[in-house]
Design a protein around this motif. Structure first.
Motif, PDB file in Angstrom:
ATOM      1  N   ASP A   1      70.865  79.918  88.315  1.00  0.00           N
ATOM      2  CA  ASP A   1      69.623  79.145  88.360  1.00  0.00           C
ATOM      3  C   ASP A   1      68.392  80.049  88.297  1.00  0.00           C
ATOM      4  O   ASP A   1      67.389  79.712  87.659  1.00  0.00           O
ATOM      5  N   ILE A   2      68.483  81.211  88.925  1.00  0.00           N
ATOM      6  CA  ILE A   2      67.345  82.140  88.927  1.00  0.00           C
ATOM      7  C   ILE A   2      67.125  82.760  87.558  1.00  0.00           C
ATOM      8  O   ILE A   2      65.993  82.787  87.045  1.00  0.00           O
ATOM      9  N   THR A   3      68.199  83.272  86.943  1.00  0.00           N
ATOM     10  CA  THR A   3      68.025  84.034  85.701  1.00  0.00           C
ATOM     11  C   THR A   3      68.060  83.184  84.443  1.00  0.00           C
ATOM     12  O   THR A   3      67.372  83.487  83.471  1.00  0.00           O
ATOM     13  N   PHE A   4      68.855  82.137  84.428  1.00  0.00           N
ATOM     14  CA  PHE A   4      68.965  81.317  83.224  1.00  0.00           C
ATOM     15  C   PHE A   4      67.893  80.231  83.160  1.00  0.00           C
ATOM     16  O   PHE A   4      67.500  79.801  82.070  1.00  0.00           O
ATOM     17  N   HIS A   5      67.421  79.790  84.317  1.00  0.00           N
ATOM     18  CA  HIS A   5      66.504  78.646  84.350  1.00  0.00           C
ATOM     19  C   HIS A   5      65.165  78.943  85.009  1.00  0.00           C
ATOM     20  O   HIS A   5      64.335  78.036  85.162  1.00  0.00           O
ATOM     21  N   GLY A   6      64.936  80.195  85.413  1.00  0.00           N
ATOM     22  CA  GLY A   6      63.633  80.583  85.941  1.00  0.00           C
ATOM     23  C   GLY A   6      63.281  79.975  87.279  1.00  0.00           C
ATOM     24  O   GLY A   6      62.100  79.840  87.607  1.00  0.00           O
TER      25      GLY A   6
ATOM     26  N   ASP B   1      68.572  92.648  75.088  1.00  0.00           N
ATOM     27  CA  ASP B   1      67.131  92.698  75.378  1.00  0.00           C
ATOM     28  C   ASP B   1      66.804  91.798  76.562  1.00  0.00           C
ATOM     29  O   ASP B   1      66.000  92.156  77.435  1.00  0.00           O
ATOM     30  N   TRP B   2      67.416  90.612  76.589  1.00  0.00           N
ATOM     31  CA  TRP B   2      67.225  89.704  77.722  1.00  0.00           C
ATOM     32  C   TRP B   2      67.766  90.330  79.000  1.00  0.00           C
ATOM     33  O   TRP B   2      67.131  90.283  80.058  1.00  0.00           O
ATOM     34  N   LEU B   3      68.944  90.948  78.916  1.00  0.00           N
ATOM     35  CA  LEU B   3      69.569  91.530  80.098  1.00  0.00           C
ATOM     36  C   LEU B   3      68.701  92.624  80.705  1.00  0.00           C
ATOM     37  O   LEU B   3      68.618  92.760  81.928  1.00  0.00           O
ATOM     38  N   LEU B   4      68.032  93.392  79.860  1.00  0.00           N
ATOM     39  CA  LEU B   4      67.220  94.507  80.334  1.00  0.00           C
ATOM     40  C   LEU B   4      65.797  94.087  80.701  1.00  0.00           C
ATOM     41  O   LEU B   4      64.983  94.924  81.090  1.00  0.00           O
ATOM     42  N   SER B   5      65.507  92.818  80.580  1.00  0.00           N
ATOM     43  CA  SER B   5      64.180  92.303  80.937  1.00  0.00           C
ATOM     44  C   SER B   5      64.322  91.397  82.154  1.00  0.00           C
ATOM     45  O   SER B   5      65.346  91.380  82.811  1.00  0.00           O
ATOM     46  N   GLY B   6      63.267  90.651  82.460  1.00  0.00           N
ATOM     47  CA  GLY B   6      63.362  89.645  83.516  1.00  0.00           C
ATOM     48  C   GLY B   6      62.613  89.955  84.787  1.00  0.00           C
ATOM     49  O   GLY B   6      62.688  89.200  85.753  1.00  0.00           O
ATOM     50  N   GLU B   7      61.888  91.082  84.824  1.00  0.00           N
ATOM     51  CA  GLU B   7      61.101  91.370  86.026  1.00  0.00           C
ATOM     52  C   GLU B   7      60.011  90.309  86.203  1.00  0.00           C
ATOM     53  O   GLU B   7      59.479  89.775  85.245  1.00  0.00           O
ATOM     54  N   THR B   8      59.709  90.017  87.451  1.00  0.00           N
ATOM     55  CA  THR B   8      58.618  89.097  87.754  1.00  0.00           C
ATOM     56  C   THR B   8      57.659  89.780  88.729  1.00  0.00           C
ATOM     57  O   THR B   8      57.989  90.823  89.308  1.00  0.00           O
ATOM     58  N   LYS B   9      56.517  89.183  88.949  1.00  0.00           N
ATOM     59  CA  LYS B   9      55.514  89.764  89.843  1.00  0.00           C
ATOM     60  C   LYS B   9      56.065  89.951  91.249  1.00  0.00           C
ATOM     61  O   LYS B   9      55.823  90.977  91.899  1.00  0.00           O
ATOM     62  N   ASP B  10      56.814  88.970  91.728  1.00  0.00           N
ATOM     63  CA  ASP B  10      57.319  89.018  93.099  1.00  0.00           C
ATOM     64  C   ASP B  10      58.714  89.622  93.210  1.00  0.00           C
ATOM     65  O   ASP B  10      59.210  89.836  94.314  1.00  0.00           O
ATOM     66  N   TRP B  11      59.350  89.883  92.085  1.00  0.00           N
ATOM     67  CA  TRP B  11      60.734  90.347  92.123  1.00  0.00           C
ATOM     68  C   TRP B  11      60.933  91.336  90.987  1.00  0.00           C
ATOM     69  O   TRP B  11      61.234  90.972  89.865  1.00  0.00           O
ATOM     70  N   ASP B  12      60.760  92.612  91.284  1.00  0.00           N
ATOM     71  CA  ASP B  12      60.770  93.637  90.246  1.00  0.00           C
ATOM     72  C   ASP B  12      62.191  94.126  89.940  1.00  0.00           C
ATOM     73  O   ASP B  12      62.473  95.315  89.947  1.00  0.00           O
TER      74      ASP B  12
ATOM     75  N   LYS C   1      69.913  92.030  88.654  1.00  0.00           N
ATOM     76  CA  LYS C   1      70.262  90.794  89.356  1.00  0.00           C
ATOM     77  C   LYS C   1      71.751  90.493  89.216  1.00  0.00           C
ATOM     78  O   LYS C   1      72.435  90.151  90.195  1.00  0.00           O
ATOM     79  N   TRP C   2      72.289  90.651  87.997  1.00  0.00           N
ATOM     80  CA  TRP C   2      73.701  90.350  87.786  1.00  0.00           C
ATOM     81  C   TRP C   2      74.604  91.472  88.285  1.00  0.00           C
ATOM     82  O   TRP C   2      75.747  91.216  88.685  1.00  0.00           O
ATOM     83  N   PHE C   3      74.110  92.704  88.310  1.00  0.00           N
ATOM     84  CA  PHE C   3      74.872  93.758  88.968  1.00  0.00           C
ATOM     85  C   PHE C   3      74.998  93.452  90.454  1.00  0.00           C
ATOM     86  O   PHE C   3      76.033  93.713  91.071  1.00  0.00           O
ATOM     87  N   HIS C   4      73.952  92.892  91.038  1.00  0.00           N
ATOM     88  CA  HIS C   4      74.008  92.502  92.444  1.00  0.00           C
ATOM     89  C   HIS C   4      75.084  91.435  92.667  1.00  0.00           C
ATOM     90  O   HIS C   4      75.790  91.461  93.688  1.00  0.00           O
ATOM     91  N   VAL C   5      75.216  90.483  91.748  1.00  0.00           N
ATOM     92  CA  VAL C   5      76.280  89.486  91.866  1.00  0.00           C
ATOM     93  C   VAL C   5      77.638  90.185  91.870  1.00  0.00           C
ATOM     94  O   VAL C   5      78.514  89.882  92.698  1.00  0.00           O
ATOM     95  N   THR C   6      77.820  91.138  90.948  1.00  0.00           N
ATOM     96  CA  THR C   6      79.073  91.883  90.874  1.00  0.00           C
ATOM     97  C   THR C   6      79.316  92.654  92.166  1.00  0.00           C
ATOM     98  O   THR C   6      80.421  92.632  92.731  1.00  0.00           O
ATOM     99  N   GLU C   7      78.289  93.338  92.642  1.00  0.00           N
ATOM    100  CA  GLU C   7      78.384  94.105  93.881  1.00  0.00           C
ATOM    101  C   GLU C   7      78.691  93.197  95.064  1.00  0.00           C
ATOM    102  O   GLU C   7      79.397  93.584  95.998  1.00  0.00           O
ATOM    103  N   HIS C   8      78.183  91.973  95.022  1.00  0.00           N
ATOM    104  CA  HIS C   8      78.405  91.020  96.111  1.00  0.00           C
ATOM    105  C   HIS C   8      79.888  90.679  96.215  1.00  0.00           C
ATOM    106  O   HIS C   8      80.433  90.587  97.323  1.00  0.00           O
TER     107      HIS C   8
END
Length: 209
Positions: free
Chosen positions: A108-113, A168-179, A185-192
């Motif tokens: 929901d965070i990465t695919f749907h903003g 290109d999408w995978l290497l992008s995606g930073e936001t103002k509140d979440w750098d 983000k998806w590495f964190h899912v894997t690490e989780h």
């Protein structure tokens, strides 16, 4: 999105060009590179058919660690999956559902903003995400196949959405509140998955005989 087929030989070859430019990258023997297939060996980490190279490699790591969660606990009974070590612990089953919930929220965070679960996903997954007393009460009585089916269902959505995207999408995606970029983000899912697999192992070794 129409992805051109990739294989490990092509992927490693691209890394070779990068290494020649930097002089700092050690690479394996290119003769060991294997082509990506529709049914890759779970123990081969690298590009996967149908995905751009870095997305495929990420998914191969995610699949490997998810498989380890199921494989390690393949002989546990329902009662063992529901084992509660103490009042502050979580059961192995509830931790498995927590992993599935984590993957859903990152969809929901990465695919749907979004910043959290979508309204459709929150009722189903929030208890598993938060754990605590509600999860101890509600997530129990299920065989291992129940949790594996949850993993498979969630992963199918992840892969369907990843096929629509590229590196290109995978290497992008930073936001103002979440750098964090999308890869982080998806590495964190894997690490989780790996982190809680260790916790489950600790619990499993303490189940009374």
């Amino acid at each position: 999105m129409d992805h051109q087929p990739y294989n490990r030989r092509q992927f490693v070859g691209q890394l070779t060009l990068l290494g020649l430019g930097t002089g700092a990258l050690a690479l394996p023997n290119l003769t060991l590179a294997r082509p990506a297939t529709d049914k890759p060996n779970i123990n081969h980490i690298g590009p996967q058919a149908g995905f751009t190279p870095q997305i495929g490699t990420l998914l191969s790591m995610l699949d490997w660690v998810t498989n380890s969660v199921i494989a390690y606990h393949s002989k546990l009974t329902v009662e063992q999956l529901d084992y509660l070590h103490d009042k502050d612990s979580n059961t192995i089953g509830s931790l498995m559902m927590h992993l599935a919930a984590t993957e859903v929220v990152y969809q929901d965070i990465t695919f749907h903003g979004l910043q959290d679960f979508s309204p459709a996903n929150k009722p189903r997954w929030n208890v598993a995400m938060e754990l605590q007393d509600a999860a101890r009460q509600q997530i129990k009585g299920n065989p291992l196949s129940y949790y594996k089916d949850a993993f498979d269902e969630v992963r199918a959505v992840t892969k369907a959405e990843m096929k629509k995207r590229d590196d290109d999408w995978l290497l992008s995606g930073e936001t103002k509140d979440w750098d964090w970029n999308n890869y982080c983000k998806w590495f964190h899912v894997t690490e989780h998955y790996a982190n809680h697999r260790g916790q489950m192992t600790w619990y499993a070794k303490r189940i009374p005989k």
